[in-house]
Design a protein around this motif. Structure first.
Motif, PDB file in Angstrom:
ATOM      1  N   UNK A  29       0.841  -1.097   0.063  1.00 32.93           N
ATOM      2  CA  UNK A  29      -0.167   0.106   0.069  1.00 32.93           C
ATOM      3  C   UNK A  29       0.887   1.331   0.137  1.00 32.93           C
ATOM      4  N   UNK A  30       2.063   1.016   0.588  1.00 28.02           N
ATOM      5  CA  UNK A  30       3.107   2.195   0.490  1.00 28.02           C
ATOM      6  C   UNK A  30       3.808   2.336  -0.631  1.00 28.02           C
ATOM      7  N   UNK A  31       3.762   1.148  -1.603  1.00 31.11           N
ATOM      8  CA  UNK A  31       4.262   1.423  -2.810  1.00 31.11           C
ATOM      9  C   UNK A  31       5.546   0.539  -2.863  1.00 31.11           C
ATOM     10  N   UNK A  32       6.028  -0.128  -2.152  1.00 28.17           N
ATOM     11  CA  UNK A  32       7.104  -0.878  -1.818  1.00 28.17           C
ATOM     12  C   UNK A  32       7.159  -1.871  -2.889  1.00 28.17           C
ATOM     13  N   UNK A  33       8.302  -2.704  -3.125  1.00 26.83           N
ATOM     14  CA  UNK A  33       8.510  -3.655  -3.988  1.00 26.83           C
ATOM     15  C   UNK A  33       8.793  -4.714  -2.908  1.00 26.83           C
ATOM     16  N   UNK A  34       8.245  -5.974  -2.823  1.00 27.91           N
ATOM     17  CA  UNK A  34       8.012  -6.965  -1.762  1.00 27.91           C
ATOM     18  C   UNK A  34       8.340  -8.214  -2.292  1.00 27.91           C
ATOM     19  N   UNK A  35       9.262  -9.103  -1.424  1.00 24.55           N
ATOM     20  CA  UNK A  35       9.891 -10.347  -1.795  1.00 24.55           C
ATOM     21  C   UNK A  35       9.059 -10.973  -0.408  1.00 24.55           C
ATOM     22  N   UNK A  36       8.371 -11.938  -0.923  1.00 25.00           N
ATOM     23  CA  UNK A  36       7.430 -12.588  -0.252  1.00 25.00           C
ATOM     24  C   UNK A  36       8.145 -14.167   0.053  1.00 25.00           C
ATOM     25  N   UNK A  37       8.585 -14.287   1.233  1.00 18.91           N
ATOM     26  CA  UNK A  37       9.299 -15.552   1.591  1.00 18.91           C
ATOM     27  C   UNK A  37       8.179 -16.474   1.893  1.00 18.91           C
ATOM     28  N   UNK A  51      -2.627 -10.771  -5.314  1.00 14.08           N
ATOM     29  CA  UNK A  51      -3.376  -9.879  -4.549  1.00 14.08           C
ATOM     30  C   UNK A  51      -2.827  -8.623  -4.731  1.00 14.08           C
ATOM     31  N   UNK A  52      -1.475  -8.690  -4.707  1.00 13.38           N
ATOM     32  CA  UNK A  52      -0.405  -7.363  -4.557  1.00 13.38           C
ATOM     33  C   UNK A  52      -0.207  -7.072  -5.919  1.00 13.38           C
ATOM     34  N   UNK A  53      -0.937  -7.031  -7.068  1.00 13.22           N
ATOM     35  CA  UNK A  53      -0.786  -6.919  -8.420  1.00 13.22           C
ATOM     36  C   UNK A  53      -0.234  -5.663  -8.678  1.00 13.22           C
ATOM     37  N   UNK A  54      -0.629  -4.678  -8.034  1.00 14.42           N
ATOM     38  CA  UNK A  54      -0.151  -3.381  -8.341  1.00 14.42           C
ATOM     39  C   UNK A  54       1.347  -2.862  -7.816  1.00 14.42           C
ATOM     40  N   UNK A  55       2.159  -3.668  -7.261  1.00 10.77           N
ATOM     41  CA  UNK A  55       3.481  -3.436  -7.196  1.00 10.77           C
ATOM     42  C   UNK A  55       4.048  -4.782  -7.641  1.00 10.77           C
ATOM     43  N   UNK A  56       5.584  -4.526  -7.969  1.00  8.75           N
ATOM     44  CA  UNK A  56       6.428  -5.343  -8.192  1.00  8.75           C
ATOM     45  C   UNK A  56       6.657  -6.262  -6.875  1.00  8.75           C
ATOM     46  N   UNK A  57       6.716  -7.830  -7.260  1.00  6.70           N
ATOM     47  CA  UNK A  57       6.949  -8.531  -6.215  1.00  6.70           C
ATOM     48  C   UNK A  57       7.481  -9.905  -6.623  1.00  6.70           C
TER      49      UNK A  57
END
Length: 275
Positions: A29-37, A51-57
């Motif tokens: 929501x803050x626009x961060x790029x997230x690495x999901x472990x 679900x987090x399709x609006x940010x790079x992940x």
């Protein structure tokens, strides 16, 4: 208020769990790029990524008790994004049954230490190696109120989380400040810890349907209610922001409704004639 986290690269360990996924959503929501472990629940991790399709992940599996897996996790993150700005060390595994120390096996003790403390050590060490190259970085450990107040039947878990909440946090806030020193335009590397209390997540949901159990865990809280994952995630995002928390480091924040300890005895268990 602008958190300054837009486009920051954040690794969240244990992102497939209830608290981990809430943290990931807040960073997104803050626009961060997230690495999901994740370790076992790939389906949940992939669903979160969609679900987090609006940010790079990026979704990565790793056993965080193994050095090679941890190195691979961070290597994949830096290969995709070029850097890692924030680490949220949220993953941890433990024995959920109540087992007092005098009945605890050495195998259980070692497994919990590995699942909680060794995994935090390996992920933090790899992150700090990247910070040393970047000269910037911020980390938040997710410990537990068990590490602050103790937890009967879970001495292994409480001991490991206490080490994270105090020994690691207060040592590494000094170490990170030297490898990522403050400058005229940078606050310096920071290291903090969040200790959740009882939180409504799938793992605890069955126990929290018991009214007696709820009364017991909320009885020492000024705000007698069970936390939601967003309560934890909001604190983590705040501490991760160099804009909002620029002068906060080495702190252990308890998010547990003002809890003052553990209820050890029920009224009917105490004999007033001998107190």
């Amino acid at each position: 208020m602008n958190s300054g986290l837009s486009n920051k690269v954040v690794i969240i360990t244990g992102a497939s769990g209830g608290i981990g996924s809430a943290i990931a959503r807040k960073f997104a929501a803050e626009g961060a790029k997230v690495v999901l472990h994740y370790r076992n629940n790939r389906a949940q991790a992939e669903a979160l990524r969609k679900e987090l399709k609006d940010v790079e992940s990026l979704v990565i599996r790793a056993d965080l008790t193994k050095e090679a897996d941890v190195k691979r996790l961070f290597s994949a993150a830096t290969k995709k994004f070029g850097r890692v700005d924030n680490l949220i060390a949220n993953a941890g595994s433990w024995e959920t049954r109540d087992i007092p120390l005098h009945e605890m096996s050495l195998k259980q003790w070692r497994q919990t230490m590995d699942g909680v403390l060794t995994s935090a050590f390996l992920t933090t060490r790899e992150f700090l190696r990247i910070v040393a190259r970047q000269k910037r970085g911020n980390a938040v450990l997710i410990a537990s109120t068990a590490g602050v107040f103790g937890e009967a039947g879970h001495a292994d878990y409480a001991s490991a989380k206490s080490a994270m909440a105090f020994g690691m946090t207060r040592t590494l806030k000094n170490e990170i400040s030297r490898i990522a020193p403050h400058t005229a335009d940078y606050c310096g590397g920071r290291f903090n810890c969040v200790c959740p209390g009882w939180t409504v997540v799938p793992r605890t949901a069955p126990k929290l349907t018991d009214a007696k159990a709820v009364r017991k865990v909320t009885s020492t809280m000024a705000l007698p209610q069970i936390a939601r994952p967003d309560d934890i995630a909001n604190a983590v995002v705040f501490l991760s922001s160099d804009t909002l928390a620029r002068h906060i480091t080495g702190q252990t924040l308890v998010v547990a409704g003002g809890m003052e300890g553990r209820l050890l005895w029920q009224p009917d268990e105490i004999n007033p004639d001998i107190v």
